[in-house]
Structures are given as structure tokens and as C-alpha cells.
Write an enzyme that holds these catalytic residues in place. Sequence first.
Site, PDB file in Angstrom:
ATOM      1  N   LYS A   1      -6.351  -5.014   3.260  1.00 35.00           N
ATOM      2  CA  LYS A   1      -7.180  -3.853   2.912  1.00 35.00           C
ATOM      3  C   LYS A   1      -8.134  -4.162   1.762  1.00 35.00           C
ATOM      4  CE  LYS A   1      -6.328   0.878   1.267  1.00 35.00           C
ATOM      5  NZ  LYS A   1      -5.284   1.901   1.242  1.00 35.00           N
TER       6      LYS A   1
ATOM      7  N   HIS B   1     -11.325  -1.696   0.897  1.00 33.85           N
ATOM      8  CA  HIS B   1     -11.558  -0.337   0.383  1.00 33.85           C
ATOM      9  C   HIS B   1     -12.428  -0.333  -0.873  1.00 33.85           C
ATOM     10  CE1 HIS B   1      -9.675   3.962  -0.033  1.00 33.85           C
ATOM     11  NE2 HIS B   1     -10.895   3.962   0.467  1.00 33.85           N
TER      12      HIS B   1
ATOM     13  N   LYS C   1       1.779   9.647  -5.502  1.00 29.72           N
ATOM     14  CA  LYS C   1       0.389   9.182  -5.396  1.00 29.72           C
ATOM     15  C   LYS C   1      -0.613  10.316  -5.670  1.00 29.72           C
ATOM     16  CE  LYS C   1      -2.819   7.149  -2.031  1.00 29.72           C
ATOM     17  NZ  LYS C   1      -2.966   6.623  -0.646  1.00 29.72           N
TER      18      LYS C   1
ATOM     19  N   ASP D   1       0.017  -0.580  -4.947  1.00 29.14           N
ATOM     20  CA  ASP D   1      -1.295  -0.169  -5.462  1.00 29.14           C
ATOM     21  C   ASP D   1      -1.277   1.188  -6.153  1.00 29.14           C
ATOM     22  OD1 ASP D   1      -0.914   1.288  -3.160  1.00 29.14           O
ATOM     23  OD2 ASP D   1      -2.977   1.095  -2.452  1.00 29.14           O
ATOM     24  N   ASN D   2      -0.264   1.986  -5.871  1.00 33.09           N
ATOM     25  CA  ASN D   2      -0.135   3.304  -6.516  1.00 33.09           C
ATOM     26  C   ASN D   2       1.234   3.853  -6.153  1.00 33.09           C
ATOM     27  OD1 ASN D   2      -2.605   3.808  -4.165  1.00 33.09           O
ATOM     28  ND2 ASN D   2      -0.565   4.657  -3.780  1.00 33.09           N
TER      29      ASN D   2
ATOM     30  N   HIS E   1       1.502   2.369   3.947  1.00 37.09           N
ATOM     31  CA  HIS E   1       0.575   3.508   3.967  1.00 37.09           C
ATOM     32  C   HIS E   1       0.668   4.201   5.331  1.00 37.09           C
ATOM     33  CE1 HIS E   1      -3.213   5.704   3.836  1.00 37.09           C
ATOM     34  NE2 HIS E   1      -3.481   5.269   2.615  1.00 37.09           N
TER      35      HIS E   1
ATOM     36  N   ARG F   1      -7.537  -1.041  -6.930  1.00 34.45           N
ATOM     37  CA  ARG F   1      -8.064  -2.321  -6.448  1.00 34.45           C
ATOM     38  C   ARG F   1      -9.308  -2.735  -7.236  1.00 34.45           C
ATOM     39  NH1 ARG F   1      -5.343  -3.122  -1.316  1.00 34.45           N
ATOM     40  NH2 ARG F   1      -3.938  -1.357  -1.211  1.00 34.45           N
TER      41      ARG F   1
ATOM     42  N   CYS G   1      -5.506   4.115  -4.333  1.00 30.05           N
ATOM     43  CA  CYS G   1      -5.588   2.700  -4.022  1.00 30.05           C
ATOM     44  C   CYS G   1      -6.904   2.035  -4.389  1.00 30.05           C
ATOM     45  CB  CYS G   1      -5.243   2.471  -2.571  1.00 30.05           C
ATOM     46  SG  CYS G   1      -6.584   2.729  -1.454  1.00 30.05           S
TER      47      CYS G   1
ATOM     48  N   ASP H   1       0.839  -1.193   0.000  1.00 28.47           N
ATOM     49  CA  ASP H   1       0.000   0.000   0.000  1.00 28.47           C
ATOM     50  C   ASP H   1       0.882   1.254   0.000  1.00 28.47           C
ATOM     51  OD1 ASP H   1      -2.215   1.559   0.111  1.00 28.47           O
ATOM     52  OD2 ASP H   1      -2.951   0.815   2.021  1.00 28.47           O
ATOM     53  N   ASP H   2       0.889   1.948  -1.100  1.00 31.61           N
ATOM     54  CA  ASP H   2       1.690   3.183  -1.235  1.00 31.61           C
ATOM     55  C   ASP H   2       3.194   2.905  -1.285  1.00 31.61           C
ATOM     56  OD1 ASP H   2      -0.743   4.388  -1.055  1.00 31.61           O
ATOM     57  OD2 ASP H   2      -0.301   5.597   0.711  1.00 31.61           O
TER      58      ASP H   2
END
Lengths: 346, 613
Positions: free
Chosen positions: B152, B154, B412, B351-352, B245, B94, B90, B52-53
Site C-alpha cells: 500500500k 496511499h 483508529k 500504521d495506526n 485492513h 506513511r 494510515c 495495516d490497521d
Amino acid sequence: MKKSRNKPTELLVGFALAAVFLSVHSPAFAVDDGARAYWKLRDGSHLTSVQYLFLDMQATDSQMFDPSHFIFPNSEAEASLFMASYAHHFTLFDRPSSMALNLLGGSADVDINTNLLPTQFLPPGVAAGASLSQSATGFGDPTVQLDVNLLGTPPLVSTVDLVNYEPTWTLDAAAMLAVPIGQYDDDKLINIGQNRFYGRLALPMKYHFGAFAPGYMTSIELTPSVWLFDENDDFLGRKLENDPLWQVEGHVTHDLTRNFFGSLDLLYRRGFQSEIDGDEVGDELEVGNLGLTLNYQVTDNVTIRSSYSSNLFGDSDLDNSVVRLQFVYGWHRLDENFKKLTKHGG
Amino acid sequence: MDLEGKICSAISSGIMVLALASSLSAMPAHANDRLQAEPTNKKPNILLIVADDLGYSDLGSYGGEINTPELDKLAQEGVRFTDFYVSPTCSVTRAMLLSGTDNHVAGLGNMAELNAPNQIGKPGYEGVLNKRVVSVASVLRDNGYHTYMAGKWHLGLNPDEIPHARGFERDFSTLVGGGSHFDDAWNVEWQTPRMPYTEDGKPVDKLPEDFYSTKTYTDKMVQFIEEGRGDGNPFFAYLSYTAPHGPLHLPDDWLRRYKNRYDEGWDAIRQQRLARMQELSIVDEGVSTADRLYFLPRSTALTPAVRVMQGRKMELYAGMVEYMDDQIGRVFDYLKEIGEYDNTVVIFISDNGAEGNDLRAMVAGQVGSMGFLHAMNNFAEDAHNSLGRKGTYAEYGPAWAQVSMAPFRLFKGWTAEGGIRSPLIVSGPGVQGAGELNKQAVLHVMDIVPTALELAGIEHPATHEGREIAAVQGKSWAGMLAGSTESPRTSEDWLGWELFNNRAIRQGDWKISWLYRPFGIDDWQLFNLAEDPGEQFDLSDEFPQKMSELVALWDDYQERNGVIMGERSPFERSRKGLPDPVPEFDSYPPLRGLEAFPYEKLIEMMSGKAGAK
């Protein structure tokens, strides 16, 4: 229009100031060093302090205001004392160190039951069994203490050092010496000065828990030490000697907020057998005090501390209590300059 | 740094690069085992790991200095890709990751939290993984796979939107986008003050003892696989970490793992990364890389103490990345222990782009707001030495995010390469070319669904539960992984992005980009990514024809996917609070050259005594 400010730099200074002044005070020798007395400050920090101490004692044995003061057995004593202190923090042999100067003054009163007083110690004109009251006023013996960290703290010279400072275990060595130039009257049983050199060797140690950040700090502090006394060769025309006094001082301190901490205090002392002209007077001392300290940082520079302690264990024939109120002002050149630049149009 | 220091640094960084390069080229025995394993009739397990990130250049195998031995080993056994794309944020990624189609089709045309007024309620802007798509988990579950998820989600909060309802037979999930990594579980959003967790479709009332997100997700994933393996069916495991993240949180014993590692400052670390990326051939020599964003100070202009304080945040970030790598190693060890590792295709992505925005400030809001009250209750602490612990909300900011995204521009949230480029490692049965770096393939996160299905021998369904399902837009990598092609895309194929009204199209080496000022020009720009991966030189005047072609593709993309440009955008006022961009010249201002000043001298200067001199 309100100017925006550089946040990282503000944080930096906030941290530095907190590290400098949160715990600041100079050791108060008259009673104990106090909580967080051996926390390290940045090289170049200055501290001044004034404190008021009120001590009250009733004893059926030899007693003292502080380890240097001999008080006759079977007495009641009160003292109102002021202590002015100055401490400077510096680096010595690549170790964070401090030098503290203390000047004591005030008045003390003692009431003695002369029934149990050996007749040779009765002041002229005082009959056995008569009530005897004496008082003393003036300056005490100034003291100087050098403290050097041995383990656990790097030199705190630059802001980088402060930012990186996260102590766990620390161990210091400290030596204190009192110079006998205070008020002393060889006709009196009680004096503010002591007419003898005395000093102390100490090994302050502490352990820090959790984040070393304002609001989070918790410590256990322990300072074993020994007091050593020269002889007073003019105590009512006689020679007063005292055995060494062994002492352990402990504190559990905890930040309640960023600017406010509390401490549970312990002071245990044993030894100090007195002899006059080679004859033992009274018994060896054993006293244990428990107390509480509250410390509030008023501004970046000013801290107020108050504490109370009383004997809860040790000799059963002794009662004492100590109340302290202390004001501390501390500063460091760079912090003051930072304020000039950020608060006054820099 | 003095000359001696420079030499030492150069030598040590050279040794590091050589060691990494040799380790990547020298395939370990286990990698051979994976490739040479006898084919079986059993379908492969699929382990999809999403960070994540995480930044593009954070992993050791991508040039980073962060210690990531498990993922580096995975890279030795598998293949790394340089041109793998995700979305700028994110949940949008996803949606594509699990559906195989564009986010504007799958329900995340915009982030649910940031839908513009004219987007709310429109098809493709539901803010959840909508029913026009089927999740890959549902398809795999319907075809005999066990489907597990930890981490996660989301992609929806309602009972019919949560992982259990979207194909995962077992799950331990946080349904929202981010929050505390500890058991205090505060959410970044005040509207849902506590992070909702579900386990097997039911709300979690109490988090496990010693909860720490990355560890607990790993525990749960291992538990799910262990409890489900009795029937011998393959599994699809979606290990969706919330690290790194923000808030940057770590267990106490990991807080200072990178103590003072980043005191040199972001410029030096970025240069070191770029050098290693060139050694690893991830970045070609001679190409243009992104400049430090114009509003960020060069790190040598900061006092050493401020560099230390800024570096502490990067320490936390690096610690989170290494911790995640360590936990991924636990999963690998477990799979080896039960004999499933060699039958598991592992896909690792982020994810990004790395997070360079000040999300903390955004969520905390203004004094008097609910966000501010939420911050007061949960993450007000910001003392330097307390960062990384409970009650803090540290982020590492745009300067470090640019390091994480080297050699790219921005981070991001933006459709610049720094927002949408991700590391990608694929390893497992049928993946040829252990230790290789694929620089030819242009890949997209939408490709993972068709890839997983093809590896499992399953067709993507046209309908699901009676509903017509949107077609997959991604392209399967199966042929590429088997070595039959270099890329699933031809030079005519193209990819498109839109989020917060920023947008981009890539075709071949060409990219057009529309970004809000001041990072863009509120209009299209044209870049050649082969020569200019840092997107520094707008070639629109030199190649107007190419520009027109790509803008036409954008129109096609918008039409095809139902993109609705928002009336509002969180980035529409990015200029506010930032100075005007000005050109940089090495020779100006004349006092530059501070970089050559010895670091130790700077520290000495900052000390009281030396300062007095």
C-alpha cells in the site's frame, strides 16, 4: 418515527429463516423426493405442503404412476393428484431428523388396449380387443417417513447451531412405509390405493459447495434407494407381486438469488418385475427421467416450487411426463416470536 | 462458564503465557547467531514491514491469542517496544514514515479524502507526499541501495507522486487506501472504483493469477530482492501489507482457521489479553486500563448466537493477521536461503490503531448516492457464512477493535492511545538485547527515517533535486538499538498529534488530549500514562500547571508544523446516533452477574426446547 433495529439480531433471524425455509418442502413420494428434500432444518421446525401433480403416461409395457402403482401393459394413463404433507424436524439420538406424513388423493384414468391383455385379466363383460377405460378417484395410501442424518450435520437445536452450520458432505438414512388404507376396488385395474404395504429404504447424500449462505448455495445430491412391496392378494381376485425397485435420484441445485434456486433433476429406476399368480407380466422396468425445478421463497414462511420432468432414457416403449406445483408453509416458534417482538412494537 | 471451565481456562491461559514468556526469554540459537555475526563492511539491508490497521495487542509477543509465530520469533531475536507511536490513520502515518518529519509538513496534514474546506490547497495539506520532503527510499537509492516496495502506498496517484517517482526502483503497489483483497480490486471509494495498481511505475492492467493481496505482495517482494541481488548492493524493502485492513477477506482455506475461537465474546478475550500482557510485562499490574466503550454491550448480555456472529468477524481478522505472519515467514525464509537474513535489519510496525469505525457504512453512503451504487456493484453481500469471501465487506467493529487495542482507549482515527499506539519489533545486526522488552523509550514513526539512514551510514540531505528539504523531526534509534541508551528521547522531549481536529501532546508520562464528544469533552484533558494508560482519569484539575505546560507545547507544535484546524471534521458529529454516556456501576443494574452464568446453559436456553421450559 421509524425505530432503529438491532442489526446483528436481524441478520441472525434472516439467516435462521433462510436456513429453515429456503429449501423447504416435504418429500413428494409420488414422483421423487425433489431437490433439497434432505436439507436440514432447525429442531422444532414445522412444514406443511400441498402440491398438485399431473402425470401422463403411454406405455406398451407394464407401467406405474409411482413405484407402488402397477399399471397394466399397453395402456395410456393420466392422473391428477393432490398431496398434502406435514413434516416435523427434531433431534433423534442426537442426530437431526425429520418425520414426514403424506396423504395423497385425486383421480386417475387409464385406457387399455385389450388385444394384448391376457384373457384371464379381462374385467367381466369386456371382450378381447374392445377398448377398456377405467378411472379411480379417492385417497391414496398415506405414507410416513423417518429420516435421520448419519454424517455431516450436527444437531440443529439452538440458533448457535444454525449460525455455525456449514455442511459439506452429509449422509442420511431414511425409511418410508405406506399403509394400505386408501381407495381400492378389487374389480378395477386401476386404483389410487394399493391394497398392500410397501416402503422404501434410502441413503440420501449430498455435497455442498462454497459458502452456505443464501444466494451462494450449490449442492450435488444423490439418493440411492430401494422400494420393497408386499403382495396385493386381491388384484382382480388374483395375487400381484412385484420385485424390488432400485432407484437413484440426483439433483444439482444452485442459488440464483437469495430467494430463488434452480435444480437439474435426475430420476432413474430399474426393477419392479410384476407377477400375477406367479406369472410374469410384462418386463422389468427401466426408466430415466430428467427434469428441471424452480423454487422461489415468497416470504419468510412461504415457498413455491414447480418442476417438470420427462423420461429421456431407459425403456423405449415408454413415455411419461410429470408436472408439479407445490406450496410450502413453514414455521418455527422462535422465528414467529421474533417477528412478534420486532414487527409489532416489541 | 462453570467453575471447572473457569479453572481450565485459567490453567490454559496460564500455560500459554508461561510458554510465551519462556520462549521470549530463552533466546534461540539463531538469535545468538544474528548478534554474534561478524561485522562486515557491507551496509545492512533494511526490511520495513508495515501492517495495516493491526492492533497493539494482536501479536502473540504482545499478549494476543492470534497465532503469529514468525513475528514472535522476530521478537525473540530482537527487541519489542511498548511506547511506539504512529498517527491515527494510515496515509498520515506513511507520510511521516517515509519522510521522517511531521505529517503537517509532509503533505498529509489531513487525509486527502477528508481535507476540510479551509485546508484544501494549503501547504502541508496537499494530500500527497509533497516535495518539501524527500522519501527515505530516494535517499537510500541515491546512496547505493536497491529500493523495493510492495503493498500500500496511499501517498499520491499522479505519475510524479507514485512509489516509482518517490525513490522505489521496483514496486508493486496499490495506490489507494483500501479495497478488495482479491482480484476484483474494488476500491472503498466510488470516486476511484477500481484500485489502481502500479508495477515498476506502470499501471497494472491485470492482476496476477490467484491474486490475494498479502500473498502477491510477498511474492513480488521476494521477486524484487532475488532479481536485484546480483550486484551485492544492500536493499531497502518496504513491505507494506494491506492486511488486516477491511474488508476482512481471506482465501477459502483460511476462512475458518479460527472457527468459534471468539464465541466467548469481546470482554472475555480482552480480559485474557490483558492478563497475558501483564505476564509479559507489557502492561503493569495495577494500572488503569480502558473500560469497554460505554455504548458497546457487554458480550455476556448478547445471545450466544449473536456472539458467534460477531465472533466470526474477529475470526476473519485473526485469520488475516496469521496469514500475514505466515507470509512474513516466507520472506524470512527466503532471506536465510540467500544468506541475507543476518545482514538485514527488520522493523515491524502497524500504521495506526485497529479499525473500530464503520468504514463500510461511510463509503456505502445513503440510498441513491454514488457510494451506494458502488456498494451495490461490489460489496453488497453480507450473509453470515459468506463473510470473508469476494463481494463481502466485513469489518469487526469497535468492540473487537478495543480488544485489539487493549489496554488502550478508542481505536483508529482518534488521537487517544488506542488510535496511535502500535507494536514495534526491531531485529537485526547491531540490535542488542534479544528478546527484551523496552518500556523506557518513547518512540515515533518519524524516527524510522533517521534510524535507517544512520544504520546505513547516510546523512539526511538538506536538498534533493534542487529543492530544499524539510528537516527530519524524528530521532535515530541507532544508539538505543546498540545498547548505549535506553531511549533516543529525554524526559523533556515531546511528541504531538493532530488529525480531524483531535489532538494530543505527550511529554514523559504526561499526555494532554482533545477529543470530540462523546469520547472526549471538546476540550483538553490531562492523563498520566504511566498510571493510566487507558486514559480514564482526567487530572487537569489536580495538575493545572502541568496542563498549562503541555497546552503551551501544543501551541508550539501547531505553530512549528503549520497545523490548520479544519472547519469541518468527520468526527465532529460523533455524538449523533450514540446514546449519552452514563457512569457504570458493577452493582447496577441488579441483574448483572450474567457473566457467571454457564455458557453452555445460555446456549441451551436459546434452543427451542429449553426456551419452552
